[in-house]
Write an enzyme that holds these catalytic residues in place. Structure first.
Site, PDB file in Angstrom:
ATOM      1  N   THR A 120      33.136  11.025  -8.454  1.00 46.98           N
ATOM      2  CA  THR A 120      33.547  10.022  -7.480  1.00 46.98           C
ATOM      3  C   THR A 120      32.454   9.749  -6.455  1.00 46.98           C
ATOM      4  O   THR A 120      31.616  10.621  -6.181  1.00 46.98           O
ATOM      5  CB  THR A 120      34.814  10.534  -6.748  1.00 46.98           C
ATOM      6  OG1 THR A 120      35.095   9.689  -5.644  1.00 46.98           O
ATOM      7  CG2 THR A 120      34.628  11.957  -6.224  1.00 46.98           C
ATOM      8  N   ASP A 121      32.517   8.571  -5.851  1.00 49.10           N
ATOM      9  CA  ASP A 121      31.563   8.249  -4.779  1.00 49.10           C
ATOM     10  C   ASP A 121      31.816   9.070  -3.517  1.00 49.10           C
ATOM     11  O   ASP A 121      30.959   9.132  -2.635  1.00 49.10           O
ATOM     12  CB  ASP A 121      31.584   6.744  -4.457  1.00 49.10           C
ATOM     13  CG  ASP A 121      32.951   6.206  -4.050  1.00 49.10           C
ATOM     14  OD1 ASP A 121      33.926   6.981  -3.983  1.00 49.10           O
ATOM     15  OD2 ASP A 121      33.033   4.980  -3.796  1.00 49.10           O
ATOM     16  N   GLU A 122      32.997   9.703  -3.439  1.00 55.18           N
ATOM     17  CA  GLU A 122      33.332  10.444  -2.214  1.00 55.18           C
ATOM     18  C   GLU A 122      32.440  11.655  -1.997  1.00 55.18           C
ATOM     19  O   GLU A 122      32.420  12.210  -0.901  1.00 55.18           O
ATOM     20  CB  GLU A 122      34.789  10.919  -2.256  1.00 55.18           C
ATOM     21  CG  GLU A 122      35.758   9.776  -2.261  1.00 55.18           C
ATOM     22  CD  GLU A 122      37.190  10.211  -2.025  1.00 55.18           C
ATOM     23  OE1 GLU A 122      37.403  11.297  -1.456  1.00 55.18           O
ATOM     24  OE2 GLU A 122      38.079   9.451  -2.412  1.00 55.18           O
ATOM     25  N   TYR A 147      39.299  17.761  -1.435  1.00 56.55           N
ATOM     26  CA  TYR A 147      39.151  17.069  -2.718  1.00 56.55           C
ATOM     27  C   TYR A 147      37.675  16.763  -3.000  1.00 56.55           C
ATOM     28  O   TYR A 147      37.125  17.161  -4.029  1.00 56.55           O
ATOM     29  CB  TYR A 147      39.977  15.770  -2.740  1.00 56.55           C
ATOM     30  CG  TYR A 147      39.543  14.822  -3.841  1.00 56.55           C
ATOM     31  CD1 TYR A 147      39.730  15.143  -5.180  1.00 56.55           C
ATOM     32  CD2 TYR A 147      38.892  13.621  -3.543  1.00 56.55           C
ATOM     33  CE1 TYR A 147      39.302  14.290  -6.198  1.00 56.55           C
ATOM     34  CE2 TYR A 147      38.470  12.760  -4.548  1.00 56.55           C
ATOM     35  CZ  TYR A 147      38.674  13.106  -5.879  1.00 56.55           C
ATOM     36  OH  TYR A 147      38.241  12.267  -6.878  1.00 56.55           O
ATOM     37  N   LYS A 151      34.987  18.153  -5.894  1.00 54.58           N
ATOM     38  CA  LYS A 151      34.320  17.268  -6.870  1.00 54.58           C
ATOM     39  C   LYS A 151      32.802  17.432  -6.740  1.00 54.58           C
ATOM     40  O   LYS A 151      32.082  17.487  -7.738  1.00 54.58           O
ATOM     41  CB  LYS A 151      34.720  15.803  -6.647  1.00 54.58           C
ATOM     42  CG  LYS A 151      36.149  15.460  -7.034  1.00 54.58           C
ATOM     43  CD  LYS A 151      36.464  15.687  -8.503  1.00 54.58           C
ATOM     44  CE  LYS A 151      35.751  14.732  -9.431  1.00 54.58           C
ATOM     45  NZ  LYS A 151      36.231  14.902 -10.842  1.00 54.58           N
TER      46      LYS A 151
HETATM   47  P1  NAD Z   1      45.031  11.447 -11.828  1.00 56.13           P
HETATM   48  O1  NAD Z   1      45.471  12.400 -10.777  1.00 56.13           O
HETATM   49  O2  NAD Z   1      45.801  10.186 -12.054  1.00 56.13           O
HETATM   50  O3  NAD Z   1      44.985  12.204 -13.251  1.00 56.13           O
HETATM   51  C1  NAD Z   1      44.509  13.505 -13.394  1.00 56.13           C
HETATM   52  C2  NAD Z   1      44.979  14.038 -14.751  1.00 56.13           C
HETATM   53  O4  NAD Z   1      44.428  15.351 -14.939  1.00 56.13           O
HETATM   54  C3  NAD Z   1      46.502  14.175 -14.865  1.00 56.13           C
HETATM   55  O5  NAD Z   1      46.961  13.669 -16.109  1.00 56.13           O
HETATM   56  C4  NAD Z   1      46.731  15.694 -14.794  1.00 56.13           C
HETATM   57  O6  NAD Z   1      47.885  16.122 -15.497  1.00 56.13           O
HETATM   58  C5  NAD Z   1      45.445  16.212 -15.412  1.00 56.13           C
HETATM   59  N1  NAD Z   1      45.131  17.578 -14.977  1.00 56.13           N
HETATM   60  C6  NAD Z   1      45.127  18.059 -13.704  1.00 56.13           C
HETATM   61  N2  NAD Z   1      44.801  19.364 -13.714  1.00 56.13           N
HETATM   62  C7  NAD Z   1      44.567  19.698 -15.016  1.00 56.13           C
HETATM   63  C8  NAD Z   1      44.177  20.913 -15.657  1.00 56.13           C
HETATM   64  N3  NAD Z   1      43.952  22.040 -14.953  1.00 56.13           N
HETATM   65  N4  NAD Z   1      44.026  20.906 -17.001  1.00 56.13           N
HETATM   66  C9  NAD Z   1      44.251  19.763 -17.722  1.00 56.13           C
HETATM   67  N5  NAD Z   1      44.639  18.599 -17.160  1.00 56.13           N
HETATM   68  C10 NAD Z   1      44.790  18.578 -15.822  1.00 56.13           C
HETATM   69  O7  NAD Z   1      43.505  11.144 -11.517  1.00 56.13           O
HETATM   70  P2  NAD Z   1      42.643   9.811 -11.717  1.00 56.13           P
HETATM   71  O8  NAD Z   1      42.774   8.972 -10.521  1.00 56.13           O
HETATM   72  O9  NAD Z   1      42.921   9.261 -13.062  1.00 56.13           O
HETATM   73  O10 NAD Z   1      41.173  10.441 -11.704  1.00 56.13           O
HETATM   74  C11 NAD Z   1      40.579  10.906 -12.919  1.00 56.13           C
HETATM   75  C12 NAD Z   1      39.168  11.361 -12.626  1.00 56.13           C
HETATM   76  O11 NAD Z   1      38.412  10.286 -12.085  1.00 56.13           O
HETATM   77  C13 NAD Z   1      39.063  12.496 -11.612  1.00 56.13           C
HETATM   78  O12 NAD Z   1      38.046  13.372 -12.021  1.00 56.13           O
HETATM   79  C14 NAD Z   1      38.688  11.798 -10.318  1.00 56.13           C
HETATM   80  O13 NAD Z   1      37.960  12.655  -9.472  1.00 56.13           O
HETATM   81  C15 NAD Z   1      37.824  10.676 -10.854  1.00 56.13           C
HETATM   82  N6  NAD Z   1      37.732   9.470 -10.015  1.00 56.13           N
HETATM   83  C16 NAD Z   1      38.868   8.834  -9.600  1.00 56.13           C
HETATM   84  C17 NAD Z   1      38.768   7.653  -8.876  1.00 56.13           C
HETATM   85  C18 NAD Z   1      40.002   6.892  -8.434  1.00 56.13           C
HETATM   86  O14 NAD Z   1      39.876   5.853  -7.790  1.00 56.13           O
HETATM   87  N7  NAD Z   1      41.217   7.313  -8.785  1.00 56.13           N
HETATM   88  C19 NAD Z   1      37.519   7.145  -8.560  1.00 56.13           C
HETATM   89  C20 NAD Z   1      36.370   7.830  -8.988  1.00 56.13           C
HETATM   90  C21 NAD Z   1      36.496   8.975  -9.726  1.00 56.13           C
HETATM   91  O1  TDX Z   2      49.672   4.744   2.084  1.00 57.66           O
HETATM   92  C1  TDX Z   2      48.443   4.716   2.228  1.00 57.66           C
HETATM   93  N1  TDX Z   2      47.920   3.964   3.242  1.00 57.66           N
HETATM   94  C2  TDX Z   2      46.577   3.861   3.457  1.00 57.66           C
HETATM   95  O2  TDX Z   2      46.155   3.159   4.381  1.00 57.66           O
HETATM   96  C3  TDX Z   2      47.540   5.433   1.354  1.00 57.66           C
HETATM   97  C4  TDX Z   2      48.084   6.273   0.240  1.00 57.66           C
HETATM   98  C5  TDX Z   2      46.189   5.316   1.586  1.00 57.66           C
HETATM   99  N2  TDX Z   2      45.720   4.565   2.609  1.00 57.66           N
HETATM  100  C6  TDX Z   2      44.255   4.405   2.775  1.00 57.66           C
HETATM  101  C7  TDX Z   2      43.424   5.663   2.709  1.00 57.66           C
HETATM  102  C8  TDX Z   2      42.121   5.162   2.119  1.00 57.66           C
HETATM  103  O3  TDX Z   2      41.297   4.599   3.122  1.00 57.66           O
HETATM  104  O4  TDX Z   2      43.829   3.614   1.663  1.00 57.66           O
HETATM  105  C9  TDX Z   2      42.542   4.021   1.185  1.00 57.66           C
HETATM  106  C10 TDX Z   2      42.659   4.458  -0.267  1.00 57.66           C
HETATM  107  O5  TDX Z   2      43.432   5.640  -0.316  1.00 57.66           O
HETATM  108  P1  TDX Z   2      43.686   6.463  -1.674  1.00 57.66           P
HETATM  109  O6  TDX Z   2      44.327   5.564  -2.678  1.00 57.66           O
HETATM  110  O7  TDX Z   2      44.360   7.738  -1.324  1.00 57.66           O
HETATM  111  O8  TDX Z   2      42.198   6.678  -2.199  1.00 57.66           O
HETATM  112  P2  TDX Z   2      40.898   7.434  -1.582  1.00 57.66           P
HETATM  113  O9  TDX Z   2      41.260   8.501  -0.637  1.00 57.66           O
HETATM  114  O10 TDX Z   2      39.934   6.369  -1.157  1.00 57.66           O
HETATM  115  O11 TDX Z   2      40.372   8.156  -2.940  1.00 57.66           O
HETATM  116  C11 TDX Z   2      40.421   7.453  -4.197  1.00 57.66           C
HETATM  117  O12 TDX Z   2      39.159   6.964  -4.572  1.00 57.66           O
HETATM  118  C12 TDX Z   2      38.165   7.897  -4.905  1.00 57.66           C
HETATM  119  C13 TDX Z   2      40.966   8.364  -5.303  1.00 57.66           C
HETATM  120  O13 TDX Z   2      42.247   8.854  -4.926  1.00 57.66           O
HETATM  121  C14 TDX Z   2      40.015   9.488  -5.575  1.00 57.66           C
HETATM  122  O14 TDX Z   2      40.483  10.267  -6.675  1.00 57.66           O
HETATM  123  C15 TDX Z   2      38.668   8.919  -5.912  1.00 57.66           C
HETATM  124  O15 TDX Z   2      37.732   9.950  -6.032  1.00 57.66           O
END
Ligand code: NAD
Ligand code: TDX
Length: 331
Positions: A120-122, A147, A151
């Site tokens: 992630t970019d975080e 988190y 990562k």
């Molecule tokens: P998510 O929480 O929707 O899904 C995570 C999945 O991993 C779930 O299906 C969960 O059951 C599985 N999991 C958790 N722990 C596990 C374990 N110990 N063994 C096997 N499976 C396990 O997450 P997401 O938003 O789909 O993110 C997926 C990946 O992408 C992560 O690595 C996250 O850091 C990265 N990422 C997410 C975002 C975003 O915007 N959501 C952005 C950049 C990177």
């Molecule tokens: O109810 C809300 N109100 C609100 O203002 C929630 C749930 C979030 N927020 C804000 C917090 C953040 O500034 O919105 C923005 C996005 O929040 P999230 O969806 O929780 O994402 P963020 O914390 O930015 O992280 C996401 O992007 C990077 C993913 O959850 C991570 O897994 C990924 O690495």
């Protein structure tokens, strides 16, 4: 290739599996623990001759070893992924994000298998609103939350296993994803499903925080590009020039759903809330020729709203427990 996808029942992993089945000839096995974030309903309709599901933990070295022995490549999405949960209880983030990634790296080393690590970019921390620089592959790591620090730790393990043991890995760090199959704890689905239930969207703090949005399909096409053509040991940043502040996104959702643009509530801010993320994806574009297909965020958001409208049975079972947790935190 026979590709093993960890975390493939989650949001981005399931989008990737659908993308692989539609856009490649590879076969796919998903390894997923099915935590609260995993959902088998996200993998419905995939062809039996090209898709298999295995329930299990990436920290289970024996299971991981057995699976690595019969695959050609691994794409590692499994993680604890929600910042707010990591503030409440960091422990599962250490187990899955750090120990889980370590377990996969040791197996990759034993089996000399190709591994792509999803991050992630975080990990880069946050930017000022007016900073002209965006994150690049050389930006120093500076994570803020449990988190993002786990990562960041997992990324550093991958880099160390490349250098010390010659593991054939690549990494990618992507910006905020949106699209179908995203858990309702996350910002965009939370607000869409609130409006669908007649509730008001909830904005943390003032809503000036900026996220750089990319459609999950574009993340998938970028990952497949890196898996097939990326240089071993390299990191690629994935983004689609989608910067918006949270207030703008809530207003867009409300307008698209036929509500007044100010029909939202301000709630408690997230402790340590990162101000702005922004990705410079030049390396991926220049070196591998990747381009996003969803250039129009408003159109992608409208598609996503339509998906949640049409798939209430998918998200409704998660909704009340998620909102109860937020309510307990004043959010
Ligand atoms: P998510 O929480 O929707 O899904 C995570 C999945 O991993 C779930 O299906 C969960 O059951 C599985 N999991 C958790 N722990 C596990 C374990 N110990 N063994 C096997 N499976 C396990 O997450 P997401 O938003 O789909 O993110 C997926 C990946 O992408 C992560 O690595 C996250 O850091 C990265 N990422 C997410 C975002 C975003 O915007 N959501 C952005 C950049 C990177
Ligand atoms: O109810 C809300 N109100 C609100 O203002 C929630 C749930 C979030 N927020 C804000 C917090 C953040 O500034 O919105 C923005 C996005 O929040 P999230 O969806 O929780 O994402 P963020 O914390 O930015 O992280 C996401 O992007 C990077 C993913 O959850 C991570 O897994 C990924 O690495």
């Amino acid at each position: 290739m026979k590709i093993l996808v960890t975390g493939g029942a989650g949001f981005i992993g399931s989008n990737f599996v659908h993308y692989l089945i539609e856009h490649s000839d590879h076969t796919v096995t998903v390894l997923d623990k099915l935590t609260y974030a995993g959902n088998l309903a996200s993998l419905e309709g995939l062809p039996d001759n090209r898709f298999q599901f295995v329930k299990g933990d990436i920290c289970d070295a024996a299971l991981v070893d057995e699976l690595f022995a019969r695959h050609d490549a691994v794409v590692h999405y499994a993680a604890e992924s929600h910042n707010d949960n990591s503030l409440d209880d960091p422990r599962p983030f250490l187990d899955t994000n750090i120990v889980g990634t370590y377990t996969l790296l040791e197996a990759a080393r034993r089996h000399d298998i190709r591994l792509h690590h999803i991050s992630t970019d975080e990990v880069y921390g946050d930017l000022e609103l007016d900073d002209p620089q965006r994150f690049t592959e050389t930006t120093p790591y500076n994570p803020s939350s449990p988190y993002s620090s786990t990562k960041a730790g997992s990324d550093l393990l991958v880099r160390a296993w490349v250098r010390s043991f010659g593991v054939k890995a690549t990494l990618s760090n992507c910006s905020n994803n949106y699209g179908p199959y995203q858990h309702v704890e996350k910002f965009i689905p939370r607000q869409i499903t609130n409006v669908l239930l007649g509730e008001r969207p909830k904005l943390y703090g003032t809503g000036e925080n900026v996220r750089d949005w990319i459609h999950a399909n574009d993340h998938s096409s970028a990952v497949l590009t890196v898996l097939e053509r990326g240089r071993l040991g390299e990191t690629y940043l994935i983004g689609a020039d989608g910067e918006r502040n949270n207030k703008q996104v809530v207003e867009l959702i409300l307008r698209e759903m036929g509500q007044p643009a100010d029909a939202y509530d301000h709630v408690n801010d997230r402790p340590g809330h990162d101000l702005r993320y922004a990705i410079d994806p030049s390396k991926l574009r220049d070196e591998l020729g990747w381009r996003p297909a969803f250039a129009d965020f408003e159109a992608g958001l409208a598609d996503t709203i339509a998906w949640y409208r049409a798939n209430e049975a998918w998200w409704m079972p998660q909704k009340s427990a998620t909102e109860a947790r937020y309510q307990a935190q004043g959010q």
